[in-house]
Design a protein around this motif. Structure first.
Motif, PDB file in Angstrom:
ATOM      1  N   LYS A 188       0.826  -1.209   0.000  1.00 36.05           N
ATOM      2  CA  LYS A 188       0.000   0.000   0.000  1.00 36.05           C
ATOM      3  C   LYS A 188       0.859   1.257   0.000  1.00 36.05           C
ATOM      4  N   SER A 189       1.949   1.239   0.738  1.00 33.26           N
ATOM      5  CA  SER A 189       2.830   2.400   0.798  1.00 33.26           C
ATOM      6  C   SER A 189       3.386   2.747  -0.581  1.00 33.26           C
ATOM      7  N   LEU A 190       3.811   1.745  -1.310  1.00 36.15           N
ATOM      8  CA  LEU A 190       4.324   1.973  -2.668  1.00 36.15           C
ATOM      9  C   LEU A 190       3.208   2.450  -3.595  1.00 36.15           C
ATOM     10  N   ALA A 191       2.023   1.887  -3.433  1.00 39.31           N
ATOM     11  CA  ALA A 191       0.874   2.322  -4.247  1.00 39.31           C
ATOM     12  C   ALA A 191       0.565   3.791  -3.986  1.00 39.31           C
ATOM     13  N   ASP A 192       0.665   4.201  -2.722  1.00 44.28           N
ATOM     14  CA  ASP A 192       0.435   5.615  -2.386  1.00 44.28           C
ATOM     15  C   ASP A 192       1.474   6.516  -3.046  1.00 44.28           C
ATOM     16  N   LYS A 193       2.699   6.043  -3.151  1.00 44.52           N
ATOM     17  CA  LYS A 193       3.760   6.837  -3.804  1.00 44.52           C
ATOM     18  C   LYS A 193       3.481   6.974  -5.295  1.00 44.52           C
ATOM     19  N   ILE A 194       2.975   5.917  -5.911  1.00 43.05           N
ATOM     20  CA  ILE A 194       2.629   5.989  -7.335  1.00 43.05           C
ATOM     21  C   ILE A 194       1.499   6.991  -7.538  1.00 43.05           C
ATOM     22  N   THR A 195       0.504   6.947  -6.659  1.00 40.35           N
ATOM     23  CA  THR A 195      -0.606   7.893  -6.749  1.00 40.35           C
ATOM     24  C   THR A 195      -0.120   9.326  -6.576  1.00 40.35           C
ATOM     25  N   LEU A 196       0.757   9.545  -5.603  1.00 36.04           N
ATOM     26  CA  LEU A 196       1.319  10.879  -5.394  1.00 36.04           C
ATOM     27  C   LEU A 196       2.108  11.334  -6.614  1.00 36.04           C
ATOM     28  N   GLY A 197       2.919  10.425  -7.179  1.00 34.99           N
ATOM     29  CA  GLY A 197       3.684  10.767  -8.379  1.00 34.99           C
ATOM     30  C   GLY A 197       2.764  11.140  -9.535  1.00 34.99           C
ATOM     31  N   GLY A 198       1.668  10.395  -9.697  1.00 33.56           N
ATOM     32  CA  GLY A 198       0.701  10.720 -10.748  1.00 33.56           C
ATOM     33  C   GLY A 198       0.089  12.095 -10.540  1.00 33.56           C
ATOM     34  N   ARG A 199      -0.255  12.406  -9.301  1.00 33.38           N
ATOM     35  CA  ARG A 199      -0.853  13.719  -9.010  1.00 33.38           C
ATOM     36  C   ARG A 199       0.123  14.853  -9.283  1.00 33.38           C
ATOM     37  N   ILE A 200       1.366  14.648  -8.891  1.00 31.06           N
ATOM     38  CA  ILE A 200       2.380  15.686  -9.146  1.00 31.06           C
ATOM     39  C   ILE A 200       2.573  15.879 -10.646  1.00 31.06           C
ATOM     40  N   MET A 201       2.620  14.773 -11.395  1.00 36.50           N
ATOM     41  CA  MET A 201       2.767  14.886 -12.849  1.00 36.50           C
ATOM     42  C   MET A 201       1.573  15.592 -13.478  1.00 36.50           C
ATOM     43  N   ILE A 202       0.369  15.346 -12.961  1.00 33.61           N
ATOM     44  CA  ILE A 202      -0.820  16.016 -13.476  1.00 33.61           C
ATOM     45  C   ILE A 202      -0.729  17.512 -13.246  1.00 33.61           C
ATOM     46  N   VAL A 203      -0.268  17.910 -12.068  1.00 30.21           N
ATOM     47  CA  VAL A 203      -0.121  19.348 -11.791  1.00 30.21           C
ATOM     48  C   VAL A 203       0.907  19.961 -12.738  1.00 30.21           C
ATOM     49  N   VAL A 204       2.034  19.298 -12.929  1.00 26.86           N
ATOM     50  CA  VAL A 204       3.079  19.827 -13.811  1.00 26.86           C
ATOM     51  C   VAL A 204       2.579  19.924 -15.250  1.00 26.86           C
ATOM     52  N   LEU A 205       1.871  18.876 -15.709  1.00 23.05           N
ATOM     53  CA  LEU A 205       1.352  18.902 -17.075  1.00 23.05           C
ATOM     54  C   LEU A 205       0.284  19.962 -17.270  1.00 23.05           C
ATOM     55  N   SER A 206      -0.455  20.288 -16.208  1.00 25.12           N
ATOM     56  CA  SER A 206      -1.540  21.259 -16.349  1.00 25.12           C
ATOM     57  C   SER A 206      -1.068  22.704 -16.225  1.00 25.12           C
ATOM     58  N   LEU A 207       0.185  22.929 -15.853  1.00 25.89           N
ATOM     59  CA  LEU A 207       0.678  24.302 -15.693  1.00 25.89           C
ATOM     60  C   LEU A 207       0.534  25.156 -16.962  1.00 25.89           C
ATOM     61  N   PRO A 208       0.862  24.655 -18.158  1.00 24.41           N
ATOM     62  CA  PRO A 208       0.663  25.502 -19.345  1.00 24.41           C
ATOM     63  C   PRO A 208      -0.805  25.890 -19.562  1.00 24.41           C
ATOM     64  N   ILE A 209      -1.723  25.001 -19.243  1.00 24.37           N
ATOM     65  CA  ILE A 209      -3.144  25.318 -19.387  1.00 24.37           C
ATOM     66  C   ILE A 209      -3.540  26.379 -18.372  1.00 24.37           C
ATOM     67  N   ILE A 210      -3.052  26.242 -17.146  1.00 27.60           N
ATOM     68  CA  ILE A 210      -3.352  27.234 -16.105  1.00 27.60           C
ATOM     69  C   ILE A 210      -2.780  28.586 -16.492  1.00 27.60           C
ATOM     70  N   LEU A 211      -1.558  28.607 -17.029  1.00 24.25           N
ATOM     71  CA  LEU A 211      -0.956  29.871 -17.461  1.00 24.25           C
ATOM     72  C   LEU A 211      -1.733  30.499 -18.614  1.00 24.25           C
ATOM     73  N   SER A 212      -2.185  29.691 -19.555  1.00 21.11           N
ATOM     74  CA  SER A 212      -2.986  30.211 -20.667  1.00 21.11           C
ATOM     75  C   SER A 212      -4.298  30.796 -20.158  1.00 21.11           C
ATOM     76  N   LEU A 213      -4.920  30.100 -19.225  1.00 25.15           N
ATOM     77  CA  LEU A 213      -6.167  30.596 -18.647  1.00 25.15           C
ATOM     78  C   LEU A 213      -5.933  31.898 -17.891  1.00 25.15           C
ATOM     79  N   PHE A 214      -4.838  31.970 -17.163  1.00 28.89           N
ATOM     80  CA  PHE A 214      -4.495  33.193 -16.448  1.00 28.89           C
ATOM     81  C   PHE A 214      -4.279  34.353 -17.415  1.00 28.89           C
ATOM     82  N   ASN A 215      -3.598  34.097 -18.540  1.00 31.52           N
ATOM     83  CA  ASN A 215      -3.388  35.150 -19.545  1.00 31.52           C
ATOM     84  C   ASN A 215      -4.687  35.628 -20.155  1.00 31.52           C
ATOM     85  N   VAL A 216      -5.606  34.712 -20.428  1.00 29.36           N
ATOM     86  CA  VAL A 216      -6.903  35.089 -20.995  1.00 29.36           C
ATOM     87  C   VAL A 216      -7.678  35.953 -20.004  1.00 29.36           C
TER      88      VAL A 216
END
Length: 130
Positions: free
Chosen positions: A94-122
């Protein structure tokens, strides 16, 4: 209906895992993973249909292709992280599974940064024109 086939593969896989768990635990884990992969392969046709519809909607709404690609990647990271964490959790880590989930969430935030920046510019452009 294909849902019956998917459910059947899931039930048969779960039954096989249950039978093998006490005698051959290492094989039962592999059977469970194989069943999950078979179910995913059965869903590929549906996934391609979803992506075609999303692409058509994006073209009609004049959404840039790079934004659409990012959204698809974000969804993909979420599903892969969830699927992988589920498999790892079934093995008792379970501990390792939680780390994978955390890694996925962090990657989602990083991938969404350009969209957030575009929305902020608009929003900034809209507020500066008022």
């Amino acid at each position: 209906m294909e849902i019956f086939q998917i459910a059947s593969v899931g039930i048969i896989t779960a039954f096989c895992v249950l039978i093998l768990k006490d005698t051959k635990s290492e094989i039962s884990m592999l059977v469970g993973i194989a069943g999950g992969i078979i179910i995913l392969l059965m869903l590929i046709g549906y996934l391609t249909n979803i992506f075609v519809v999303i692409r058509d909607l994006a073209e009609r709404a004049s959404i840039p292709s790079n934004i659409l690609t990012l959204i698809i990647r974000i969804v993909g990271v979420g599903y892969i992280a969830e699927f992988s964490a589920g498999i790892i959790e079934e093995t008792g880590s379970k501990s390792l599974a939680d780390k994978i989930t955390l890694g996925g969430r962090i990657m989602i935030v990083v991938l969404s940064l350009p969209i957030i920046l575009s929305l902020f510019n608009v929003i900034s452009d809209l507020l500066s024109n008022v």
